[in-house]
Design a protein around this motif. Structure first.
Motif, PDB file in Angstrom:
ATOM      1  N   SER A  18       0.840  -1.035   0.014  1.00 44.18           N
ATOM      2  CA  SER A  18      -0.167   0.032  -0.002  1.00 44.18           C
ATOM      3  C   SER A  18       0.538   0.963  -0.185  1.00 44.18           C
ATOM      4  O   SER A  18       0.560   2.621  -0.530  1.00 44.18           O
ATOM      5  CB  SER A  18      -0.743   0.133   0.981  1.00 44.18           C
ATOM      6  OG  SER A  18      -0.527  -0.278   2.651  1.00 44.18           O
ATOM      7  N   TYR A  40      -2.297  -5.152   1.851  1.00 40.33           N
ATOM      8  CA  TYR A  40      -2.575  -4.422   2.695  1.00 40.33           C
ATOM      9  C   TYR A  40      -2.901  -5.299   4.206  1.00 40.33           C
ATOM     10  O   TYR A  40      -3.953  -5.859   4.015  1.00 40.33           O
ATOM     11  CB  TYR A  40      -3.058  -3.092   2.237  1.00 40.33           C
ATOM     12  CG  TYR A  40      -4.630  -3.185   2.051  1.00 40.33           C
ATOM     13  CD1 TYR A  40      -5.434  -2.795   3.226  1.00 40.33           C
ATOM     14  CD2 TYR A  40      -5.172  -3.360   1.187  1.00 40.33           C
ATOM     15  CE1 TYR A  40      -6.583  -2.361   3.427  1.00 40.33           C
ATOM     16  CE2 TYR A  40      -6.520  -3.507   1.055  1.00 40.33           C
ATOM     17  CZ  TYR A  40      -7.680  -3.246   2.221  1.00 40.33           C
ATOM     18  OH  TYR A  40      -8.944  -3.262   2.855  1.00 40.33           O
ATOM     19  N   ASN A  42      -3.453  -2.365   7.552  1.00 34.81           N
ATOM     20  CA  ASN A  42      -4.434  -1.649   7.967  1.00 34.81           C
ATOM     21  C   ASN A  42      -4.621  -0.511   6.351  1.00 34.81           C
ATOM     22  O   ASN A  42      -5.555   0.655   6.896  1.00 34.81           O
ATOM     23  CB  ASN A  42      -4.009  -1.406   8.745  1.00 34.81           C
ATOM     24  CG  ASN A  42      -4.062  -2.135  10.169  1.00 34.81           C
ATOM     25  OD1 ASN A  42      -4.594  -2.305  10.164  1.00 34.81           O
ATOM     26  ND2 ASN A  42      -2.396  -2.970  10.458  1.00 34.81           N
ATOM     27  N   SER A  43      -3.736  -0.086   5.572  1.00 32.18           N
ATOM     28  CA  SER A  43      -3.125   1.416   5.607  1.00 32.18           C
ATOM     29  C   SER A  43      -4.428   0.944   3.832  1.00 32.18           C
ATOM     30  O   SER A  43      -3.847   1.334   2.748  1.00 32.18           O
ATOM     31  CB  SER A  43      -1.522   2.024   4.767  1.00 32.18           C
ATOM     32  OG  SER A  43      -1.459   2.363   5.704  1.00 32.18           O
ATOM     33  N   ARG A  44      -5.122   0.789   4.113  1.00 36.21           N
ATOM     34  CA  ARG A  44      -6.793   0.930   2.926  1.00 36.21           C
ATOM     35  C   ARG A  44      -6.843   2.517   2.322  1.00 36.21           C
ATOM     36  O   ARG A  44      -6.950   1.808   0.717  1.00 36.21           O
ATOM     37  CB  ARG A  44      -8.423   0.754   3.465  1.00 36.21           C
ATOM     38  CG  ARG A  44      -9.196  -0.048   2.291  1.00 36.21           C
ATOM     39  CD  ARG A  44     -10.358   0.226   2.673  1.00 36.21           C
ATOM     40  NE  ARG A  44     -11.742   0.009   1.896  1.00 36.21           N
ATOM     41  CZ  ARG A  44     -12.681  -0.976   2.074  1.00 36.21           C
ATOM     42  NH1 ARG A  44     -13.292  -0.588   3.463  1.00 36.21           N
ATOM     43  NH2 ARG A  44     -13.805  -0.244   1.400  1.00 36.21           N
ATOM     44  N   GLU A  48      -6.472   1.293  -2.040  1.00 37.43           N
ATOM     45  CA  GLU A  48      -6.885   2.352  -2.822  1.00 37.43           C
ATOM     46  C   GLU A  48      -6.662   3.326  -3.961  1.00 37.43           C
ATOM     47  O   GLU A  48      -6.850   3.325  -4.892  1.00 37.43           O
ATOM     48  CB  GLU A  48      -7.925   2.481  -2.427  1.00 37.43           C
ATOM     49  CG  GLU A  48      -8.937   1.445  -1.974  1.00 37.43           C
ATOM     50  CD  GLU A  48      -9.804   2.176  -1.080  1.00 37.43           C
ATOM     51  OE1 GLU A  48     -10.821   3.508  -0.478  1.00 37.43           O
ATOM     52  OE2 GLU A  48     -10.660   0.736  -0.451  1.00 37.43           O
ATOM     53  N   ALA A  63      -7.244  -3.990  -4.704  1.00 35.09           N
ATOM     54  CA  ALA A  63      -6.857  -3.889  -3.356  1.00 35.09           C
ATOM     55  C   ALA A  63      -7.266  -5.010  -2.219  1.00 35.09           C
ATOM     56  O   ALA A  63      -8.470  -5.305  -2.351  1.00 35.09           O
ATOM     57  CB  ALA A  63      -7.018  -3.120  -2.658  1.00 35.09           C
ATOM     58  N   ARG A  65      -7.268  -7.453   1.646  1.00 37.90           N
ATOM     59  CA  ARG A  65      -6.878  -6.197   2.540  1.00 37.90           C
ATOM     60  C   ARG A  65      -6.504  -7.810   3.774  1.00 37.90           C
ATOM     61  O   ARG A  65      -6.861  -8.545   3.323  1.00 37.90           O
ATOM     62  CB  ARG A  65      -7.621  -6.243   4.135  1.00 37.90           C
ATOM     63  CG  ARG A  65      -7.670  -5.800   5.160  1.00 37.90           C
ATOM     64  CD  ARG A  65      -8.230  -5.939   5.898  1.00 37.90           C
ATOM     65  NE  ARG A  65      -8.174  -5.819   7.475  1.00 37.90           N
ATOM     66  CZ  ARG A  65      -7.748  -6.150   8.281  1.00 37.90           C
ATOM     67  NH1 ARG A  65      -8.415  -7.180   7.914  1.00 37.90           N
ATOM     68  NH2 ARG A  65      -7.484  -6.147   9.322  1.00 37.90           N
TER      69      ARG A  65
END
Length: 266
Positions: A18, A40, A42-44, A48, A63, A65
């Protein structure tokens, strides 16, 4: 000679991508024509944003998670990548955690988390993807992002040193096994690289000053690692297996720091 578009019709999965080095690698792979699965934890928002950037290049991207330390999540991530983009041709294991403290200050739970992501996470991702590559008869490429910490026990980095040393040997063992399946496994070893992770430790002024002290007059950039990853993923590197390619601007030439080392390096 590397040319634009040489990775067209290739699908890449980059863990921990990310931001930082992972994002730099993902973006350069996309510039070379690959469709990319961004992983990723935590860093959505960053993930994105990178997906949109890759799509603007005319490539496909998603993306996903997943905490790579959790095998079930790794399996789901790989399945999502394949169902949306196709079978994986290029895997980059980059996900990492780090607290970096002395033996007097390191908490066991911090060491455990770093090892779970930096070693077990690499194992899970490598095994899940490699099994699929072998079953599909794909001559894939796997790249692991290691560190000088794999070889040099920098002080005040107990957890990171252990994780990088362990994952380095793990990946070399995998390289020795998968080459018989025509799957090439290699390692990239960054020097000190300008990433959000490093800027959490140092001020802008410190980063500027330390960059000027580097042999080539600047710190490494994520895209420097990305360009090296593109090379390893192409036919130009089809006879390179089990190699450790340093992308450090000469910082660790011949195995030793070329200038006064500090307690923390990327």
């Amino acid at each position: 000679m590397l040319e634009k578009g040489m990775l067209v019709n290739k699908v890449a999965l980059v863990t921990g991508s990310s931001k930082g080095i992972g994002a730099g690698i993902a973006l350069e792979l996309a510039k070379a024509g690959a469709d990319v699965c961004i992983n990723y934890s935590n860093s959505r928002g960053d993930a994105e944003q990178l997906v949109n950037q890759i799509k603007s290049l005319g490539r496909r991207a998603i993306a996903v998670r997943a905490n790579v330390a959790e095998r079930a999540q790794v399996i789901e991530m790989v399945e999502a990548c394949e169902s949306n983009l196709g079978p994986i041709d290029i895997l980059v294991t980059n996900a990492v955690a780090s607290v970096r403290n002395s033996i007097l200050e390191t908490k066991f739970e911090d060491l455990q988390k770093t090892v779970e992501i930096g070693i077990f996470g690499v194992f899970h991702t490598l095994q899940v993807v490699a099994r699929r590559m072998v079953d599909q008869g794909k001559q894939g490429t796997i790249i692991h992002v290691s560190s000088p910490h794999a070889r040099t026990p920098f002080k005040e980095a107990i957890d990171y040193n252990v994780a990088k040393a362990g994952s380095h040997h793990l990946v070399m063992t995998v390289a020795n096994e998968l080459m018989w399946h025509k799957i090439r496994v290699n390692i990239l070893e960054p020097g000190w690289t300008d990433t959000p992770g490093e800027r959490a430790w140092y001020s802008d002024e410190q980063m500027k000053t330390m960059g000027e002290r580097m042999p080539l007059g600047r710190m490494g950039l994520p895209e420097d690692l990305g360009k090296a990853a593109v090379f390893l993923a192409t036919k130009a590197a089809e006879y390179i297996v089990g190699a450790v390619i340093k992308v450090d601007g000469g910082q660790f030439i011949e195995g030793g720091p070329s200038w006064e080392s500090t307690s923390r390096h990327q």
